[in-house]
Design a protein around this motif. Structure first.
Motif, PDB file in Angstrom:
ATOM      1  N   GLN A  81       0.837  -1.204   0.000  1.00  0.00           N
ATOM      2  CA  GLN A  81       0.000   0.000   0.000  1.00  0.00           C
ATOM      3  C   GLN A  81       0.874   1.258   0.000  1.00  0.00           C
ATOM      4  N   GLY A  82       1.926   1.243   0.804  1.00  0.00           N
ATOM      5  CA  GLY A  82       2.857   2.366   0.849  1.00  0.00           C
ATOM      6  C   GLY A  82       3.571   2.568  -0.471  1.00  0.00           C
ATOM      7  N   LYS A  83       3.876   1.466  -1.134  1.00  0.00           N
ATOM      8  CA  LYS A  83       4.543   1.544  -2.440  1.00  0.00           C
ATOM      9  C   LYS A  83       3.627   2.192  -3.478  1.00  0.00           C
ATOM     10  N   LYS A  84       2.350   1.786  -3.475  1.00  0.00           N
ATOM     11  CA  LYS A  84       1.374   2.367  -4.408  1.00  0.00           C
ATOM     12  C   LYS A  84       1.234   3.876  -4.201  1.00  0.00           C
ATOM     13  N   LEU A  85       1.342   4.312  -2.952  1.00  0.00           N
ATOM     14  CA  LEU A  85       1.182   5.734  -2.629  1.00  0.00           C
ATOM     15  C   LEU A  85       2.476   6.531  -2.773  1.00  0.00           C
ATOM     16  N   GLY A  86       3.582   5.822  -3.056  1.00  0.00           N
ATOM     17  CA  GLY A  86       4.860   6.507  -3.250  1.00  0.00           C
ATOM     18  C   GLY A  86       5.667   6.729  -1.985  1.00  0.00           C
ATOM     19  N   TYR A  87       5.183   6.226  -0.862  1.00  0.00           N
ATOM     20  CA  TYR A  87       5.884   6.443   0.409  1.00  0.00           C
ATOM     21  C   TYR A  87       7.167   5.619   0.512  1.00  0.00           C
ATOM     22  N   ILE A  88       7.129   4.401   0.024  1.00  0.00           N
ATOM     23  CA  ILE A  88       8.267   3.494   0.172  1.00  0.00           C
ATOM     24  C   ILE A  88       9.502   4.057  -0.525  1.00  0.00           C
ATOM     25  N   LYS A  89       9.342   4.531  -1.734  1.00  0.00           N
ATOM     26  CA  LYS A  89      10.478   5.101  -2.479  1.00  0.00           C
ATOM     27  C   LYS A  89      11.085   6.283  -1.724  1.00  0.00           C
ATOM     28  N   SER A  90      10.244   7.165  -1.227  1.00  0.00           N
ATOM     29  CA  SER A  90      10.735   8.334  -0.478  1.00  0.00           C
ATOM     30  C   SER A  90      11.503   7.905   0.768  1.00  0.00           C
ATOM     31  N   LEU A  91      10.962   6.930   1.481  1.00  0.00           N
ATOM     32  CA  LEU A  91      11.614   6.459   2.704  1.00  0.00           C
ATOM     33  C   LEU A  91      12.913   5.718   2.388  1.00  0.00           C
ATOM     34  N   GLU A  92      12.925   4.931   1.322  1.00  0.00           N
ATOM     35  CA  GLU A  92      14.158   4.254   0.923  1.00  0.00           C
ATOM     36  C   GLU A  92      15.220   5.268   0.497  1.00  0.00           C
ATOM     37  N   ASP A  93      14.801   6.324  -0.202  1.00  0.00           N
ATOM     38  CA  ASP A  93      15.742   7.383  -0.582  1.00  0.00           C
ATOM     39  C   ASP A  93      16.339   8.060   0.648  1.00  0.00           C
ATOM     40  N   PHE A  94      15.555   8.119   1.716  1.00  0.00           N
ATOM     41  CA  PHE A  94      16.018   8.688   2.985  1.00  0.00           C
ATOM     42  C   PHE A  94      17.018   7.767   3.675  1.00  0.00           C
ATOM     43  N   GLY A  95      16.966   6.464   3.346  1.00  0.00           N
ATOM     44  CA  GLY A  95      17.902   5.510   3.927  1.00  0.00           C
ATOM     45  C   GLY A  95      17.264   4.403   4.739  1.00  0.00           C
ATOM     46  N   ILE A  96      15.954   4.355   4.744  1.00  0.00           N
ATOM     47  CA  ILE A  96      15.258   3.320   5.509  1.00  0.00           C
ATOM     48  C   ILE A  96      15.264   2.009   4.733  1.00  0.00           C
ATOM     49  N   THR A  97      15.553   0.924   5.436  1.00  0.00           N
ATOM     50  CA  THR A  97      15.494  -0.426   4.887  1.00  0.00           C
ATOM     51  C   THR A  97      14.242  -1.082   5.451  1.00  0.00           C
ATOM     52  N   PHE A  98      13.503  -1.779   4.612  1.00  0.00           N
ATOM     53  CA  PHE A  98      12.270  -2.423   5.049  1.00  0.00           C
ATOM     54  C   PHE A  98      12.467  -3.916   5.202  1.00  0.00           C
ATOM     55  N   VAL A  99      11.902  -4.461   6.254  1.00  0.00           N
ATOM     56  CA  VAL A  99      11.875  -5.898   6.496  1.00  0.00           C
ATOM     57  C   VAL A  99      10.403  -6.259   6.622  1.00  0.00           C
ATOM     58  N   ASN A 100       9.928  -7.110   5.736  1.00  0.00           N
ATOM     59  CA  ASN A 100       8.506  -7.434   5.703  1.00  0.00           C
ATOM     60  C   ASN A 100       8.197  -8.789   6.326  1.00  0.00           C
ATOM     61  N   ASP A 101       7.034  -8.840   6.956  1.00  0.00           N
ATOM     62  CA  ASP A 101       6.479 -10.084   7.513  1.00  0.00           C
ATOM     63  C   ASP A 101       7.395 -10.792   8.496  1.00  0.00           C
ATOM     64  N   THR A 102       8.162 -10.024   9.237  1.00  0.00           N
ATOM     65  CA  THR A 102       9.053 -10.598  10.240  1.00  0.00           C
ATOM     66  C   THR A 102       8.973  -9.746  11.506  1.00  0.00           C
ATOM     67  N   CYS A 103       8.777 -10.386  12.618  1.00  0.00           N
ATOM     68  CA  CYS A 103       8.751  -9.672  13.895  1.00  0.00           C
ATOM     69  C   CYS A 103      10.172  -9.257  14.265  1.00  0.00           C
ATOM     70  N   TRP A 104      10.314  -8.055  14.773  1.00  0.00           N
ATOM     71  CA  TRP A 104      11.622  -7.578  15.213  1.00  0.00           C
ATOM     72  C   TRP A 104      12.274  -8.545  16.198  1.00  0.00           C
ATOM     73  N   CYS A 105      11.467  -9.201  16.988  1.00  0.00           N
ATOM     74  CA  CYS A 105      12.034 -10.100  17.995  1.00  0.00           C
ATOM     75  C   CYS A 105      12.749 -11.297  17.383  1.00  0.00           C
ATOM     76  N   MET A 106      12.504 -11.553  16.111  1.00  0.00           N
ATOM     77  CA  MET A 106      13.182 -12.645  15.426  1.00  0.00           C
ATOM     78  C   MET A 106      14.490 -12.194  14.787  1.00  0.00           C
ATOM     79  N   MET A 107      14.722 -10.896  14.760  1.00  0.00           N
ATOM     80  CA  MET A 107      15.921 -10.355  14.126  1.00  0.00           C
ATOM     81  C   MET A 107      16.956 -10.061  15.210  1.00  0.00           C
ATOM     82  N   ILE A 108      17.857 -10.987  15.419  1.00  0.00           N
ATOM     83  CA  ILE A 108      18.801 -10.824  16.527  1.00  0.00           C
ATOM     84  C   ILE A 108      20.258 -10.845  16.083  1.00  0.00           C
ATOM     85  N   ASP A 109      20.495 -10.847  14.782  1.00  0.00           N
ATOM     86  CA  ASP A 109      21.860 -10.898  14.268  1.00  0.00           C
ATOM     87  C   ASP A 109      22.140  -9.715  13.347  1.00  0.00           C
TER      88      ASP A 109
END
Length: 118
Positions: free
Chosen positions: A11-39
Motif C-alpha cells: 500500500q505504501g509503495k502504491k502511494l509513493g511512500y516506500i520510495k521516499s523512505l528508501e531514498d532517505f535511507g530506511i530499509t524495510f523488512v517485511n512479515d518478520t517480527c523484530w524479535c526474530m531479528m537478533i543478528d
C-alpha cells in the motif's frame, strides 16, 4: 529499519511512500517480527550500540534477545533520532520521547494501586 507487513508495504509503495523512505535511507523488512531479528546486519555489531524502537514488545524483549541497550520512544522521536544521529533530551515538558498515550499514564498512581492489591 522498518518492520511491517507485506500488505502495508505494498500500500505504501502504491502511494509513493516506500520510495521516499528508501531514498532517505530506511530499509524495510517485511512479515518478520523484530524479535526474530537478533543478528547482524539488523542488530549493530557493537555491544555498546543502543537500539531505539517505538515497539513496546521489542522494547521489552529486545534487550535480552540482542544483548544491546534499548530505548523506547514515539515514532516521531525515532525518526528525529535517525535524522539527527542523536537523541534530543528534555526539549520541553510537552515534547516527551514517549508515545502520547503513555505520557498520560501516571506511574506513581499505578504503583500505588498495585501495592493496594497485595
Amino acid at each position: 529499519m522498518a518492520a511491517l507487513s507485506r500488505h502495508v508495504h505494498s500500500q505504501g509503495k502504491k502511494l509513493g511512500y516506500i520510495k521516499s523512505l528508501e531514498d532517505f535511507g530506511i530499509t524495510f523488512v517485511n512479515d518478520t517480527c523484530w524479535c526474530m531479528m537478533i543478528d547482524q546486519p539488523i542488530i549493530p555489531a557493537s555491544a555498546e550500540a543502543k537500539i531505539m524502537t517505538n515497539s513496546g514488545k521489542y522494547a521489552h524483549y529486545g534487550a535480552g534477545l540482542t544483548n544491546r541497550s534499548l530505548r523506547f520512544a514515539s515514532l516521531v522521536e525515532c525518526i528525529d533520532v535517525s535524522k539527527n544521529g542523536t537523541r534530543l533530551l528534555n526539549r520541553n515538558e510537552n515534547d516527551s520521547c514517549l508515545p502520547s498515550w503513555l505520557r498520560k499514564f501516571n506511574v506513581r498512581t499505578f504503583v500505588s494501586a498495585v501495592k493496594k492489591l497485595k
